[in-house]
Motif scaffolding. Sequence first.
Motif, PDB file in Angstrom:
ATOM      1  N   ALA A  61      16.499   5.419   2.417  1.00  8.67           N
ATOM      2  CA  ALA A  61      17.489   5.896   3.392  1.00  8.67           C
ATOM      3  C   ALA A  61      18.900   5.754   2.827  1.00  8.67           C
ATOM      4  O   ALA A  61      19.735   6.648   2.988  1.00  8.67           O
ATOM      5  N   ALA A  62      19.179   4.636   2.165  1.00  8.10           N
ATOM      6  CA  ALA A  62      20.501   4.433   1.567  1.00  8.10           C
ATOM      7  C   ALA A  62      20.769   5.467   0.484  1.00  8.10           C
ATOM      8  O   ALA A  62      21.875   6.009   0.391  1.00  8.10           O
ATOM      9  N   TYR A  63      19.759   5.756  -0.339  1.00  8.30           N
ATOM     10  CA  TYR A  63      19.906   6.805  -1.356  1.00  8.30           C
ATOM     11  C   TYR A  63      20.222   8.153  -0.694  1.00  8.30           C
ATOM     12  O   TYR A  63      21.153   8.855  -1.098  1.00  8.30           O
ATOM     13  N   CYS A  64      19.451   8.509   0.311  1.00  6.89           N
ATOM     14  CA  CYS A  64      19.647   9.803   0.976  1.00  6.89           C
ATOM     15  C   CYS A  64      21.016   9.888   1.653  1.00  6.89           C
ATOM     16  O   CYS A  64      21.666  10.940   1.625  1.00  6.89           O
ATOM     17  N   GLN A  65      21.468   8.783   2.246  1.00  5.62           N
ATOM     18  CA  GLN A  65      22.792   8.767   2.879  1.00  5.62           C
ATOM     19  C   GLN A  65      23.879   8.962   1.824  1.00  5.62           C
ATOM     20  O   GLN A  65      24.828   9.717   2.035  1.00  5.62           O
ATOM     21  N   ALA A  66      23.737   8.295   0.680  1.00  3.17           N
ATOM     22  CA  ALA A  66      24.702   8.469  -0.415  1.00  3.17           C
ATOM     23  C   ALA A  66      24.682   9.912  -0.897  1.00  3.17           C
ATOM     24  O   ALA A  66      25.735  10.497  -1.170  1.00  3.17           O
ATOM     25  N   TRP A  67      23.497  10.492  -0.991  1.00  7.23           N
ATOM     26  CA  TRP A  67      23.371  11.894  -1.398  1.00  7.23           C
ATOM     27  C   TRP A  67      24.121  12.796  -0.410  1.00  7.23           C
ATOM     28  O   TRP A  67      24.898  13.671  -0.815  1.00  7.23           O
ATOM     29  N   ALA A 118      21.506  14.522   4.104  1.00  7.46           N
ATOM     30  CA  ALA A 118      20.745  13.284   3.895  1.00  7.46           C
ATOM     31  C   ALA A 118      19.295  13.474   4.340  1.00  7.46           C
ATOM     32  O   ALA A 118      18.365  13.075   3.645  1.00  7.46           O
ATOM     33  N   ARG A 119      19.103  14.092   5.493  1.00  7.96           N
ATOM     34  CA  ARG A 119      17.750  14.345   6.003  1.00  7.96           C
ATOM     35  C   ARG A 119      17.021  15.354   5.125  1.00  7.96           C
ATOM     36  O   ARG A 119      15.832  15.193   4.834  1.00  7.96           O
ATOM     37  N   ARG A 120      17.717  16.372   4.666  1.00  3.83           N
ATOM     38  CA  ARG A 120      17.092  17.363   3.772  1.00  3.83           C
ATOM     39  C   ARG A 120      16.640  16.717   2.465  1.00  3.83           C
ATOM     40  O   ARG A 120      15.574  17.021   1.950  1.00  3.83           O
ATOM     41  N   GLU A 121      17.462  15.798   1.954  1.00  2.09           N
ATOM     42  CA  GLU A 121      17.083  15.110   0.720  1.00  2.09           C
ATOM     43  C   GLU A 121      15.861  14.230   0.959  1.00  2.09           C
ATOM     44  O   GLU A 121      14.978  14.141   0.111  1.00  2.09           O
ATOM     45  N   ILE A 149       0.844  -1.194   0.000  1.00  2.00           N
ATOM     46  CA  ILE A 149       0.000   0.000   0.000  1.00  2.00           C
ATOM     47  C   ILE A 149       0.879   1.244   0.000  1.00  2.00           C
ATOM     48  O   ILE A 149       1.793   1.368   0.810  1.00  2.00           O
ATOM     49  N   PRO A 150       0.616   2.168  -0.923  1.00  2.00           N
ATOM     50  CA  PRO A 150       1.418   3.400  -0.968  1.00  2.00           C
ATOM     51  C   PRO A 150       1.297   4.189   0.336  1.00  2.00           C
ATOM     52  O   PRO A 150       0.202   4.408   0.842  1.00  2.00           O
ATOM     53  N   ALA A 151       2.422   4.555   0.884  1.00  2.00           N
ATOM     54  CA  ALA A 151       2.486   5.343   2.117  1.00  2.00           C
ATOM     55  C   ALA A 151       3.918   5.810   2.298  1.00  2.00           C
ATOM     56  O   ALA A 151       4.852   5.132   1.891  1.00  2.00           O
ATOM     57  N   ALA A 152       4.070   6.959   2.909  1.00  2.17           N
ATOM     58  CA  ALA A 152       5.414   7.484   3.149  1.00  2.17           C
ATOM     59  C   ALA A 152       6.017   6.841   4.385  1.00  2.17           C
ATOM     60  O   ALA A 152       5.400   6.832   5.450  1.00  2.17           O
ATOM     61  N   PRO A 153       7.210   6.281   4.267  1.00  4.53           N
ATOM     62  CA  PRO A 153       7.883   5.752   5.453  1.00  4.53           C
ATOM     63  C   PRO A 153       8.396   6.890   6.325  1.00  4.53           C
ATOM     64  O   PRO A 153       8.563   8.014   5.854  1.00  4.53           O
ATOM     65  N   THR A 154       8.651   6.584   7.582  1.00  6.30           N
ATOM     66  CA  THR A 154       9.215   7.600   8.468  1.00  6.30           C
ATOM     67  C   THR A 154      10.701   7.742   8.191  1.00  6.30           C
ATOM     68  O   THR A 154      11.379   6.779   7.819  1.00  6.30           O
ATOM     69  N   CYS A 155      11.202   8.933   8.393  1.00  7.81           N
ATOM     70  CA  CYS A 155      12.620   9.208   8.170  1.00  7.81           C
ATOM     71  C   CYS A 155      13.445   8.571   9.290  1.00  7.81           C
ATOM     72  O   CYS A 155      13.179   8.799  10.469  1.00  7.81           O
ATOM     73  N   PRO A 156      14.450   7.764   8.937  1.00  6.07           N
ATOM     74  CA  PRO A 156      15.291   7.150   9.971  1.00  6.07           C
ATOM     75  C   PRO A 156      16.043   8.207  10.784  1.00  6.07           C
ATOM     76  O   PRO A 156      16.498   9.219  10.236  1.00  6.07           O
ATOM     77  N   ALA A 157      16.172   7.968  12.064  1.00  2.21           N
ATOM     78  CA  ALA A 157      16.823   8.927  12.965  1.00  2.21           C
ATOM     79  C   ALA A 157      18.289   9.156  12.612  1.00  2.21           C
ATOM     80  O   ALA A 157      18.833  10.226  12.884  1.00  2.21           O
ATOM     81  N   HIS A 158      18.952   8.163  12.000  1.00  2.00           N
ATOM     82  CA  HIS A 158      20.375   8.319  11.712  1.00  2.00           C
ATOM     83  C   HIS A 158      20.658   9.270  10.547  1.00  2.00           C
ATOM     84  O   HIS A 158      21.800   9.688  10.372  1.00  2.00           O
ATOM     85  N   VAL A 213      10.643  12.569  -0.626  1.00  2.00           N
ATOM     86  CA  VAL A 213       9.480  11.771  -0.206  1.00  2.00           C
ATOM     87  C   VAL A 213       8.166  12.334  -0.762  1.00  2.00           C
ATOM     88  O   VAL A 213       7.377  11.583  -1.342  1.00  2.00           O
ATOM     89  N   PRO A 214       7.901  13.637  -0.643  1.00  2.00           N
ATOM     90  CA  PRO A 214       6.637  14.142  -1.209  1.00  2.00           C
ATOM     91  C   PRO A 214       6.537  13.926  -2.727  1.00  2.00           C
ATOM     92  O   PRO A 214       5.460  13.626  -3.235  1.00  2.00           O
ATOM     93  N   GLU A 215       7.652  14.050  -3.417  1.00  2.00           N
ATOM     94  CA  GLU A 215       7.638  13.844  -4.872  1.00  2.00           C
ATOM     95  C   GLU A 215       7.329  12.390  -5.223  1.00  2.00           C
ATOM     96  O   GLU A 215       6.535  12.113  -6.125  1.00  2.00           O
ATOM     97  N   LEU A 216       7.961  11.459  -4.523  1.00  2.00           N
ATOM     98  CA  LEU A 216       7.706  10.038  -4.778  1.00  2.00           C
ATOM     99  C   LEU A 216       6.274   9.650  -4.418  1.00  2.00           C
ATOM    100  O   LEU A 216       5.660   8.824  -5.093  1.00  2.00           O
TER     101      LEU A 216
END
Length: 129
Positions: free
Chosen positions: A58-64, A32-35, A18-27, A40-43
């Motif tokens: 999360a892995a994508y954002c960390q790489a970013w 990475a958090r800004r990305e 089911i489509p839903a936004a996951p929560t942002c990981p605390a790490h 997320v809203p775009e996806l």
Amino acid sequence: MLQKQSSPAYQWREPWPIPAAPTCPAHLKGEARREWKRIVPELRKLGLLTRIDRAALAAYCQAWGRWVEAEAKLQETGVVIRTKQGNVIHNPYLGVANTAMKLIHKFLTEFGLTPVSRTRVHLAPAPWA
């Protein structure tokens, strides 16, 4: 080798989270958090995001975040640096930036966020729709 069929019968056997936004990981911090907050809203608008996508996103954002940090360091110190012995070498941040860029590209492709990969994304109506 199993090949994906385009028949409707095959599509109904595919998993439909089911489509839903996951929560942002605390790490995730900084860039990475800004990305995460940007993408997320775009996806979600595109219907491409579910809660089970959290780890990949999360892995994508960390790489970013790593790529942005490495690029900033490269701007400060340059692509080549001198060692203590006076030898000229590639800046280690260049390797970090290049590795992060490759990871970013892989994740962007997985989420259909490059011009070519976007043409391959075809969303059928979900069974619950």
